[in-house]
Design a protein around this motif. Sequence first.
Motif, PDB file in Angstrom:
ATOM      1  N   LEU A  10       0.845  -1.190   0.000  1.00  0.00           N
ATOM      2  CA  LEU A  10       0.000   0.000   0.000  1.00  0.00           C
ATOM      3  C   LEU A  10       0.879   1.239   0.000  1.00  0.00           C
ATOM      4  CD1 LEU A  10      -2.706   1.577   0.423  1.00  0.00           C
ATOM      5  CD2 LEU A  10      -2.297   1.296   2.893  1.00  0.00           C
ATOM      6  N   ARG A  11       0.606   2.133  -0.924  1.00  0.00           N
ATOM      7  CA  ARG A  11       1.261   3.447  -0.942  1.00  0.00           C
ATOM      8  C   ARG A  11       0.166   4.493  -0.768  1.00  0.00           C
ATOM      9  NH1 ARG A  11       4.614   2.010  -6.478  1.00  0.00           N
ATOM     10  NH2 ARG A  11       5.789   0.229  -5.626  1.00  0.00           N
TER      11      ARG A  11
ATOM     12  N   MET B 246      -8.754  -7.451   7.439  1.00  0.00           N
ATOM     13  CA  MET B 246      -7.359  -7.590   7.856  1.00  0.00           C
ATOM     14  C   MET B 246      -6.641  -6.264   7.689  1.00  0.00           C
ATOM     15  SD  MET B 246      -6.001  -9.787   4.568  1.00  0.00           S
ATOM     16  CE  MET B 246      -4.287  -9.586   5.031  1.00  0.00           C
ATOM     17  N   GLY B 247      -5.749  -5.962   8.610  1.00  0.00           N
ATOM     18  CA  GLY B 247      -5.012  -4.708   8.571  1.00  0.00           C
ATOM     19  C   GLY B 247      -3.695  -4.835   7.829  1.00  0.00           C
ATOM     20  N   PHE B 248      -3.030  -3.707   7.673  1.00  0.00           N
ATOM     21  CA  PHE B 248      -1.698  -3.667   7.072  1.00  0.00           C
ATOM     22  C   PHE B 248      -0.653  -3.634   8.185  1.00  0.00           C
ATOM     23  CE2 PHE B 248      -4.372  -2.223   3.661  1.00  0.00           C
ATOM     24  CZ  PHE B 248      -3.751  -2.676   2.512  1.00  0.00           C
ATOM     25  N   THR B 249       0.541  -4.073   7.858  1.00  0.00           N
ATOM     26  CA  THR B 249       1.640  -4.092   8.816  1.00  0.00           C
ATOM     27  C   THR B 249       2.838  -3.361   8.232  1.00  0.00           C
ATOM     28  OG1 THR B 249       2.477  -6.205   7.970  1.00  0.00           O
ATOM     29  CG2 THR B 249       0.865  -6.296   9.765  1.00  0.00           C
ATOM     30  N   ARG B 250       3.883  -3.247   9.050  1.00  0.00           N
ATOM     31  CA  ARG B 250       5.156  -2.638   8.632  1.00  0.00           C
ATOM     32  C   ARG B 250       4.939  -1.255   8.016  1.00  0.00           C
ATOM     33  NH1 ARG B 250       8.934  -6.841   5.529  1.00  0.00           N
ATOM     34  NH2 ARG B 250      10.375  -5.132   5.983  1.00  0.00           N
TER      35      ARG B 250
ATOM     36  N   THR C   5      -7.193   1.434   8.175  1.00  0.00           N
ATOM     37  CA  THR C   5      -6.979   1.131   6.756  1.00  0.00           C
ATOM     38  C   THR C   5      -6.866  -0.383   6.634  1.00  0.00           C
ATOM     39  OG1 THR C   5      -5.818   3.222   6.414  1.00  0.00           O
ATOM     40  CG2 THR C   5      -5.504   1.500   4.758  1.00  0.00           C
ATOM     41  N   ARG C   6      -7.808  -1.003   5.904  1.00  0.00           N
ATOM     42  CA  ARG C   6      -7.894  -2.460   5.928  1.00  0.00           C
ATOM     43  C   ARG C   6      -8.232  -3.038   4.557  1.00  0.00           C
ATOM     44  NH1 ARG C   6     -12.530  -2.819  10.171  1.00  0.00           N
ATOM     45  NH2 ARG C   6     -13.016  -0.894   9.077  1.00  0.00           N
ATOM     46  N   LEU C   7      -8.002  -4.324   4.441  1.00  0.00           N
ATOM     47  CA  LEU C   7      -8.481  -5.114   3.310  1.00  0.00           C
ATOM     48  C   LEU C   7      -9.587  -6.030   3.817  1.00  0.00           C
ATOM     49  CD1 LEU C   7      -5.203  -6.192   1.477  1.00  0.00           C
ATOM     50  CD2 LEU C   7      -6.822  -4.428   0.768  1.00  0.00           C
ATOM     51  N   MET C   8     -10.621  -6.236   2.979  1.00  0.00           N
ATOM     52  CA  MET C   8     -11.744  -7.080   3.355  1.00  0.00           C
ATOM     53  C   MET C   8     -11.869  -8.224   2.343  1.00  0.00           C
ATOM     54  SD  MET C   8     -14.467  -4.094   4.411  1.00  0.00           S
ATOM     55  CE  MET C   8     -15.673  -5.315   4.965  1.00  0.00           C
TER      56      MET C   8
ATOM     57  N   ARG D 106     -11.644  -6.185  -0.870  1.00  0.00           N
ATOM     58  CA  ARG D 106     -12.065  -4.793  -0.927  1.00  0.00           C
ATOM     59  C   ARG D 106     -11.179  -3.971  -0.006  1.00  0.00           C
ATOM     60  NH1 ARG D 106     -17.525  -3.885  -2.810  1.00  0.00           N
ATOM     61  NH2 ARG D 106     -18.412  -5.831  -3.621  1.00  0.00           N
ATOM     62  N   ALA D 107     -10.963  -2.730  -0.395  1.00  0.00           N
ATOM     63  CA  ALA D 107     -10.167  -1.820   0.427  1.00  0.00           C
ATOM     64  C   ALA D 107     -11.099  -0.868   1.160  1.00  0.00           C
ATOM     65  CB  ALA D 107      -9.196  -1.032  -0.452  1.00  0.00           C
ATOM     66  N   VAL D 108     -10.784  -0.572   2.404  1.00  0.00           N
ATOM     67  CA  VAL D 108     -11.568   0.365   3.188  1.00  0.00           C
ATOM     68  C   VAL D 108     -10.606   1.324   3.888  1.00  0.00           C
ATOM     69  CG1 VAL D 108     -11.659  -1.171   5.204  1.00  0.00           C
ATOM     70  CG2 VAL D 108     -13.382   0.611   4.932  1.00  0.00           C
ATOM     71  N   PHE D 109     -10.986   2.609   3.912  1.00  0.00           N
ATOM     72  CA  PHE D 109     -10.125   3.649   4.463  1.00  0.00           C
ATOM     73  C   PHE D 109     -10.847   4.431   5.553  1.00  0.00           C
ATOM     74  CE2 PHE D 109      -6.847   3.044   1.397  1.00  0.00           C
ATOM     75  CZ  PHE D 109      -7.489   2.654   0.226  1.00  0.00           C
ATOM     76  N   PRO D 110     -10.108   5.030   6.479  1.00  0.00           N
ATOM     77  CA  PRO D 110     -10.733   5.798   7.560  1.00  0.00           C
ATOM     78  C   PRO D 110     -11.493   7.016   7.034  1.00  0.00           C
ATOM     79  CG  PRO D 110      -8.415   5.357   8.037  1.00  0.00           C
ATOM     80  CD  PRO D 110      -8.640   4.974   6.612  1.00  0.00           C
ATOM     81  N   ARG D 111     -12.562   7.370   7.721  1.00  0.00           N
ATOM     82  CA  ARG D 111     -13.347   8.540   7.335  1.00  0.00           C
ATOM     83  C   ARG D 111     -12.517   9.822   7.420  1.00  0.00           C
ATOM     84  NH1 ARG D 111     -18.624   7.516   6.617  1.00  0.00           N
ATOM     85  NH2 ARG D 111     -19.468   5.557   7.448  1.00  0.00           N
TER      86      ARG D 111
END
Length: 243
Positions: free
Chosen positions: A48-49, A108-112, A98-101, A159-164
């Motif tokens: 993710l960038r 699931m979340g992102f790491t690093r 910020t997650r993937l569904m 699916r990607a989901v982002f914070p409001r």
Amino acid sequence: MRAWRMPGRRGVLLGLLSLLLAPRGAAAHELAEASATLVLREGGHVELRLLVPWAEVLRQRLMPERPMRDFLARVTEEPPGRLERTIAAVEAELSRDTRLMPSGRPAMGFTRWRWPDAARIRAALREELMDRLAGGDPVHPSRLQAVAEAIRPGAAPVRAVFPRSLGPVLLTVVRPREEWVTPGRTSTPIPTAAARRIAPGPAGLNAPCAPARFPDSGRVAQLVEQVTVNHRVTGSSPVAVAG
């Protein structure tokens, strides 16, 4: 937040002078909103960038009623430590939300996560203030990139989901195609057809894309085939990403 104190006269004048002398054309009319690029690699690895518009994110968090120029004049004069603590809190929120569904699986979340240094964010906010005081073309130097990673479970669509707090997010999906090129020989054919735009909606989200045109990056060993999802993600609305 302490009382308003405008930047020093000398600092403002020097900033305005540097902006007036700097070349402007390439940065003009730059995207102001958040944007995200998902790089889908073999083995389910996802990079993710995320380009975060720090000025707007911080303004909405701290002084949503203030015009941007007034907010920047205040926040850039914050004493060391206070702004940095706020930046750290925002980073923690973005990392968490910020997650993937994956289909049929828990989110699931992102790491690093790798974030820009807080000092760089402060400097970018000052630069944006100087730009607004100069009244030139709209540029947004406080849009800075964060990078994170995830592993997709299986080949099912996600699916990607982002914070409001990010507001609308322009999402791009990239599938790199890599090969070694022998010196003196040509690579395999590189697709150069323009990407087909996908209309929002159930049919559009699942429709295939043609490869997008990409610029010559000078990286001979890496050939990139990109598909672009032309869809703005508002709040936590998910956007389909082909697995």
